[in-house]
Design a protein around this motif. Structure first.
Motif, PDB file in Angstrom:
ATOM      1  N   ASP A  52      11.271   0.141   0.901  1.00 52.65           N
ATOM      2  CA  ASP A  52      10.177   0.614   1.817  1.00 52.65           C
ATOM      3  C   ASP A  52       9.428   1.785   1.155  1.00 52.65           C
ATOM      4  O   ASP A  52       8.413   2.338   1.621  1.00 52.65           O
ATOM      5  N   LEU A  53      10.250   2.409   0.047  1.00 52.53           N
ATOM      6  CA  LEU A  53       9.710   3.708  -0.683  1.00 52.53           C
ATOM      7  C   LEU A  53       8.392   3.208  -1.499  1.00 52.53           C
ATOM      8  O   LEU A  53       8.643   2.449  -2.344  1.00 52.53           O
ATOM      9  N   ASN A  54       7.431   3.884  -1.215  1.00 54.82           N
ATOM     10  CA  ASN A  54       6.178   3.721  -1.868  1.00 54.82           C
ATOM     11  C   ASN A  54       6.021   4.229  -3.349  1.00 54.82           C
ATOM     12  O   ASN A  54       5.517   3.586  -4.289  1.00 54.82           O
ATOM     13  N   GLY A  90       6.688  -7.166   1.506  1.00 53.19           N
ATOM     14  CA  GLY A  90       5.534  -6.927   1.889  1.00 53.19           C
ATOM     15  C   GLY A  90       5.109  -5.293   1.643  1.00 53.19           C
ATOM     16  O   GLY A  90       4.074  -4.879   1.710  1.00 53.19           O
ATOM     17  N   ASN A  91       6.233  -4.701   0.627  1.00 52.75           N
ATOM     18  CA  ASN A  91       5.581  -3.256   0.105  1.00 52.75           C
ATOM     19  C   ASN A  91       5.220  -3.328  -0.987  1.00 52.75           C
ATOM     20  O   ASN A  91       6.122  -3.575  -2.010  1.00 52.75           O
ATOM     21  N   ALA A 158       1.920 -12.449   1.802  1.00 54.17           N
ATOM     22  CA  ALA A 158       1.331 -10.885   2.379  1.00 54.17           C
ATOM     23  C   ALA A 158       0.085 -11.134   2.853  1.00 54.17           C
ATOM     24  O   ALA A 158      -0.328 -10.207   3.469  1.00 54.17           O
ATOM     25  N   GLN A 159      -0.783 -12.139   2.321  1.00 51.26           N
ATOM     26  CA  GLN A 159      -2.127 -12.070   3.006  1.00 51.26           C
ATOM     27  C   GLN A 159      -2.327 -12.736   4.386  1.00 51.26           C
ATOM     28  O   GLN A 159      -3.326 -12.653   4.663  1.00 51.26           O
ATOM     29  N   LYS A 160      -1.230 -13.416   4.798  1.00 54.06           N
ATOM     30  CA  LYS A 160      -1.157 -14.037   6.274  1.00 54.06           C
ATOM     31  C   LYS A 160      -1.562 -12.925   7.168  1.00 54.06           C
ATOM     32  O   LYS A 160      -1.049 -11.915   7.189  1.00 54.06           O
TER      33      LYS A 160
ATOM     34  N   ARG B  48       5.556  -9.083 -13.576  1.00 55.17           N
ATOM     35  CA  ARG B  48       7.040  -8.894 -13.517  1.00 55.17           C
ATOM     36  C   ARG B  48       7.902  -8.383 -12.475  1.00 55.17           C
ATOM     37  O   ARG B  48       8.670  -8.367 -11.803  1.00 55.17           O
ATOM     38  N   SER B  49       6.743  -7.251 -11.845  1.00 55.28           N
ATOM     39  CA  SER B  49       7.124  -6.359 -10.580  1.00 55.28           C
ATOM     40  C   SER B  49       7.224  -7.097  -9.601  1.00 55.28           C
ATOM     41  O   SER B  49       7.914  -7.073  -8.225  1.00 55.28           O
ATOM     42  N   TYR B  50       6.401  -8.450  -9.250  1.00 57.88           N
ATOM     43  CA  TYR B  50       6.651  -9.242  -8.297  1.00 57.88           C
ATOM     44  C   TYR B  50       7.623 -10.234  -8.261  1.00 57.88           C
ATOM     45  O   TYR B  50       8.478 -10.468  -7.359  1.00 57.88           O
TER      46      TYR B  50
END
Ligand code: SF4
Ligand code: SF4
Lengths: 160, 299
Positions: A52-54, A90-91, A158-160, B48-50
């Protein structure tokens, strides 16, 4: 590639980290933000949840930390795979969805605009490059390929 | 030798001046470039990050396109090299993945075999240094700040220049009669990679600002890059910063083009955001000493 924290710890040698801090000291993103590479490695190797770390998304993947780590920890690769996990939760920066959609729609991350098309002609280049974006059949095939890979599911979720 | 040019999204669709300069330079060096239908490499920072596997499949599709023609793939962008080079090496080192990737590619009638190679254009110029020297017609005598960018040098496990002490760009620039100025954190990142350019603009620009301060202090007349994404950040990014640096930015192939005596307009220098007028003027003056006006090179 199998995706879970223990696999990342193992595959990228996180346990070898001795917390010397050379990674953080070398990090161009760390100079200007809260990203503390050493901390991320410490937390991850100790089994703590870092997803969860941005700050995970502040890394420019410049590989300086990985090159300089005296213990051979694959720091940058680990961060990339931690992002793979974070994205599933989702982060991630929502703006990236625009780039992923552009690739799906046009096969290019930066699609051609009419203005640049004009500049291309002025420079004596083909108005439109001979790429997949400008070949209908190739583009529909490419979209079919995109439909079959995981990234589409992650971003649609993620868009749901 | 024929190479399949992989221009990448940015050189094609944001900075066609780089694509133009590349075609001029390689023609002059006697290296044939062909065009093939490619997609985004895909971007190493974002895709690549996803999902690593998705990144690998799209990259393998591009490599397979060149492979089918029997040509090596030539990249003029560190990002494309960071994707295509790394994906190719990964697949060659992990053959069990090739089958997996090919299951996806089979749905679009393609196949990755691992029979070609991915080359960064700087490495090709390195091999062609004698020809390059012969083709130089004007000494530009510019003070340039070299920006290597990250993914040409690193990860070093892939071979190539020493990432802490690279020298090839210094050698090329000297070959063109220019001086490479030294400055602190010369090898540091431009701030665009890893999805930070789009995902965190403030951070991206802060990293850029720090770097530009050092370049300004060093008295460079222009910045030379080998990557359209770094180029985008260095050129457009300067315009987004509050500080007015106004340091012109050139892709290496544009500098080489100028040294070959090609006019700045033909190389598209006027299409950049930061004015390149001073560089163009200097190049024109250097050209004048060598050519009669009507003899000027118009490739
Ligand atoms: S440089 Fe390596 S050993 Fe040192 S703190 Fe960073 S990851 Fe750990
Ligand atoms: S790869 Fe990421 S964490 Fe490592 S030094 Fe570069 S920006 Fe920092």
């Amino acid at each position: 590639m199998a995706l879970d924290l223990p696999t990342i710890i193992r595959n990228f040698d996180l346990r070898k980290c001795m917390q010397c801090g050379k990674c953080s000291a070398s990090c161009p993103a760390g100079f200007e933000s809260n990203l503390r590479t050493r901390m991320i490695i410490y937390m991850a190797k100790s089994g703590m949840d870092v997803l969860d770390l941005n700050e995970l998304w502040s890394c420019t993947t410049c590989y300086t930390c990985q090159e300089r780590c005296p213990k051979g920890v694959k720091v940058t690769d680990a961060i990339i795979f931690l992002r793979n996990l974070a994205a599933r939760r989702g982060n991630f920066p929502r703006i990236h969805l625009t780039a992923i959609k552009a690739i799906y729609d046009t096969s290019n991350g930066f699609p051609l605009t009419p203005e640049i098309s004009k500049i291309r002609s002025l420079l004596g280049l083909q108005k439109e490059p001979a790429d997949v974006a400008h070949n209908e059949e190739a583009l529909s095939k490419f979209r079919r390929l995109m439909e079959s890979i995981e990234i589409i599911n992650i971003t649609r979720e993620a868009q749901k | 030798m024929r190479y399949s040019l992989f221009p990448g999204c940015i050189a094609k669709n944001l900075y066609p001046s780089i694509e133009k300069a590349t075609s001029i330079v390689f023609k002059e060096l006697g290296i044939e470039l062909v065009e093939d239908p490619y997609t985004c490499c895909p971007a190493p920072g974002v895709i690549r990050s996803y999902d690593f596997d998705s990144w690998l499949v799209i990259a393998a599709r591009n490599i397979a396109t060149a492979e089918a023609k029997g040509t090596p793939l030539l990249t003029i962008c560190n990002g494309c090299y960071g994707t295509l080079g790394a994906a190719d090496r990964f697949l060659k080192a992990h053959p069990e993945y090739i089958e997996r990737v090919n299951r996806f590619l089979a749905t679009v009638d393609m196949r990755y075999l691992g029979a070609t190679r991915v080359v960064h254009f700087v490495d090709l110029i390195k091999e062609s240094l004698p020809q390059l020297k012969d083709a130089v017609r004007v000494e530009l005598d510019l003070k340039v700040a070299i920006h290597y960018g990250c993914h040409y040098l690193k990860p070093s496990a892939h071979g190539g220049e020493n990432p802490e002490r690279p020298e090839i760009l210094e050698r090329i620039v000297e070959c063109l009669g220019c001086e490479s100025v030294d400055f602190p954190e010369k090898l540091s990142c431009c701030g665009a990679g890893g999805g930070v350019w789009s995902g965190n603009e403030d951070l991206s620009l802060a990293i850029l600002h720090r770097k530009l301060n050092f370049i300004k202090e060093a008295g460079a007349e222009c910045i030379i890059d080998i990557c359209p994404f770094c180029h985008l950040q260095l050129d457009q990014g300067q315009k987004r910063l509050k500080t007015r640096f106004e340091i012109p930015v050139l892709h290496l192939n544009q500098l080489i083009g100028l040294s070959f005596g090609v006019k700045d307009k033909i190389l598209g220098l006027h299409t950049h955001m930061v004015s390149t007028r001073n560089i163009a003027k200097k190049a024109k003056k250097a050209r004048k000493d060598l050519f009669e006006e009507n003899e000027e090179k118009e490739i």
